[in-house]
Design a protein around this motif. Structure first.
Motif, short mmCIF file in Angstrom:
data_model
loop_
_atom_site.label_atom_id
_atom_site.label_comp_id
_atom_site.label_asym_id
_atom_site.label_seq_id
_atom_site.Cartn_x
_atom_site.Cartn_y
_atom_site.Cartn_z
N VAL A 274 3.35 2.14 2.00
CA VAL A 274 1.91 2.11 3.01
C VAL A 274 2.36 1.41 4.20
CG1 VAL A 274 -0.48 1.53 2.83
CG2 VAL A 274 0.85 2.36 0.75
N VAL A 275 1.85 1.89 5.39
CA VAL A 275 1.86 1.29 6.80
C VAL A 275 0.37 1.26 7.20
CG1 VAL A 275 2.56 1.65 8.93
CG2 VAL A 275 4.00 2.41 7.28
N GLY A 295 -2.98 -3.54 -1.77
CA GLY A 295 -2.40 -3.85 -3.38
C GLY A 295 -3.11 -3.76 -4.27
N ASP A 296 -4.48 -4.31 -4.39
CA ASP A 296 -5.13 -4.47 -5.47
C ASP A 296 -5.71 -2.89 -5.91
OD1 ASP A 296 -6.51 -5.83 -7.69
OD2 ASP A 296 -8.30 -4.94 -6.76
N PRO A 301 2.70 -3.87 -4.90
CA PRO A 301 2.80 -5.13 -4.16
C PRO A 301 2.70 -5.30 -2.87
CG PRO A 301 5.06 -4.43 -4.70
CD PRO A 301 4.08 -3.26 -5.30
N PRO A 302 1.60 -6.02 -2.34
CA PRO A 302 1.32 -6.06 -0.76
C PRO A 302 2.36 -6.39 0.04
CG PRO A 302 -0.04 -7.81 -2.04
CD PRO A 302 1.04 -7.23 -3.04
N ILE A 306 3.68 -2.76 1.15
CA ILE A 306 2.62 -2.50 2.51
C ILE A 306 3.24 -3.21 3.54
CG2 ILE A 306 0.30 -2.70 3.07
CD1 ILE A 306 -0.62 -2.82 0.18
N PHE A 307 3.53 -2.38 4.79
CA PHE A 307 3.83 -2.92 5.86
C PHE A 307 2.95 -2.94 7.01
CE2 PHE A 307 7.32 -0.96 3.24
CZ PHE A 307 8.23 -1.93 3.42
N ASP A 308 2.78 -4.13 7.59
CA ASP A 308 1.73 -4.38 8.48
C ASP A 308 2.42 -4.22 10.10
OD1 ASP A 308 -0.50 -5.12 10.06
OD2 ASP A 308 -0.21 -7.21 9.92
#
Length: 385
Positions: A274-275, A295-296, A301-302, A306-308
């Motif tokens: 996820v981006v 993430g929730d 796992p954030p 998950i990439f910001d």
């Protein structure tokens, strides 16, 4: 950004120069107090000396952090740029790298709602590996969603330019009609994707279909290769997630949840990366809140998945992008299919076993026929007696 904290979260590279300059100016200042005031100014002198020592220590720490930061960035960039298909294959279950169908190029598919920033992400990824900083953007970005149709044709981008080992596909944005979106996703994931392929949804009206077909500049037959998707990158607009949370309207987040958990986007137990985009329009606390919420919501796992993409700092953005690419390529290699030679070998063994069993059937038939002949012969002798 995935992969834990970054040195750049605590400092900026320019602080090293500032700290060094500050220390230099402090250490070169001359202070000659009168002998009569020496005892009275001893406390001030010790304070100045302590301040200079602190500045020297801070400058040294900043230089060390900057060096470590750029070393990590350089190693990530080199590994993502030089890694070829199959480099992260894990030889488990008694298999070897030769047992897998290693593609000519790893294919990553960008999927996300309209306005999520897929085309912008393509341009950001390109700039990370592009030596020509003056080169124009490769992907067409829509600045006014109400005035454009977005991406209507699948676009392939080799990363880096002229490379043959990694390609990223920009796709048509998802709509709010999930069944129609799922049919598109299933087609891409099962049949593959091809550069320039026209994308028409079942929900498109006649005028939309006519306009899309009129934009096509090639015939029905294209020389472009059809590539099998090896991994999916799910692109999300951070602003839309935040607005959905604040307005208590879960429509956007529900679309994210249903699409992310669509089975055809996953490879065995591995779900898409996820981006989160548009970080330049969000504060640091808002970006952290969005990653936690996603993430929730998605059950991943954030920190690791998950990439910001900050967008505000070139250094942070580059590090986040190469971290995301490395994660995606590694998981793509882990889920490669077995190659045909491996399947053909299993098929050959199966036919060999069947042939042997067939031979035993013939022997069994001969034995049964022989027994029948013997029984008939014995009965004939018994009748004669």
């Amino acid at each position: 950004m995935g992969g834990g904290s970054r040195p750049s979260d605590h400092l900026r590279p320019e602080l090293a120069d500032e700290g060094e300059t500050s220390f230099t100016s402090s250490s070169t200042s001359d202070y000659h107090p009168d002998d009569s005031l020496l005892s009275a100014s001893s406390g001030i002198t010790e304070s100045i000396t302590g301040s200079a020592s602190e500045e020297e220590s801070a400058a040294r720490d900043n230089r060390r952090w900057c060096k470590a930061y750029f070393d990590v960035l350089r190693s990530y960039r080199n590994s993502a740029e030089r890694a070829g298909p199959g480099d992260w294959i894990e030889e488990v279950g008694g298999t070897t790298a030769g047992d897998y169908e290693v593609p000519e190029a790893i294919t990553l598919l960008l999927v996300g709602p309209r306005g999520s920033g897929k085309s912008t992400l393509v341009n950001r990824i390109t700039r990370v590996f592009d030596d020509d900083l003056s080169a124009p953007d490769r992907a067409q970005v829509s600045h006014n969603l109400s005035a454009t149709r977005g991406t209507c044709f699948l676009q392939e981008y080799m990363i880096p330019r002229k490379s043959k080992s990694l390609c990223i596909y920009d796709t048509r944005s998802l709509a709010t009609n999930l069944p129609h979106d799922f049919r598109l996703l299933q087609r891409w994931m099962t049949r593959g994707v091809s550069h320039g392929e026209m994308v028409i949804r079942d929900s498109d009206d006649l005028e939309m279909r006519k306009n899309i077909k009129s934009m096509r500049r090639q015939g029905l037959f294209s020389p472009c290769k059809r590539r099998i998707v090896n991994f999916v990158i799910f692109v999300v607009d951070g602003l839309s997630v935040l607005k959905s949370m604040d307005a208590m309207d879960d429509q956007y987040n529900e679309i994210l949840f249903e699409t992310f958990n669509y089975p055809f986007l996953s490879f065995k137990d591995n779900k898409p990366a996820v981006v989160v985009t548009h970080g330049d329009e969000l504060s640091l606390s808002e970006r952290a809140l969005i990653r936690t919420c996603l993430g929730d919501l998605l059950g991943i796992p954030p920190i690791k998945q998950i990439f910001d993409i900050p967008g505000t700092s070139e250094f942070d953005t580059e590090l986040a992008i190469v971290d995301m690419l490395r994660y995606s390529i590694e998981h793509a290699d882990r889920n490669l299919a077995f190659n045909q030679s491996y399947l053909l070998e299993g098929q050959r063994i199966f036919h060999w076993i069947m042939e042997r069993l067939h031979g035993y059937d013939v022997i069994l038939e001969v034995v049964i026929i022989s027994l029948c002949i013997i029984i008939l012969f014995l009965r004939g002798i018994a009748n004669l007696i």
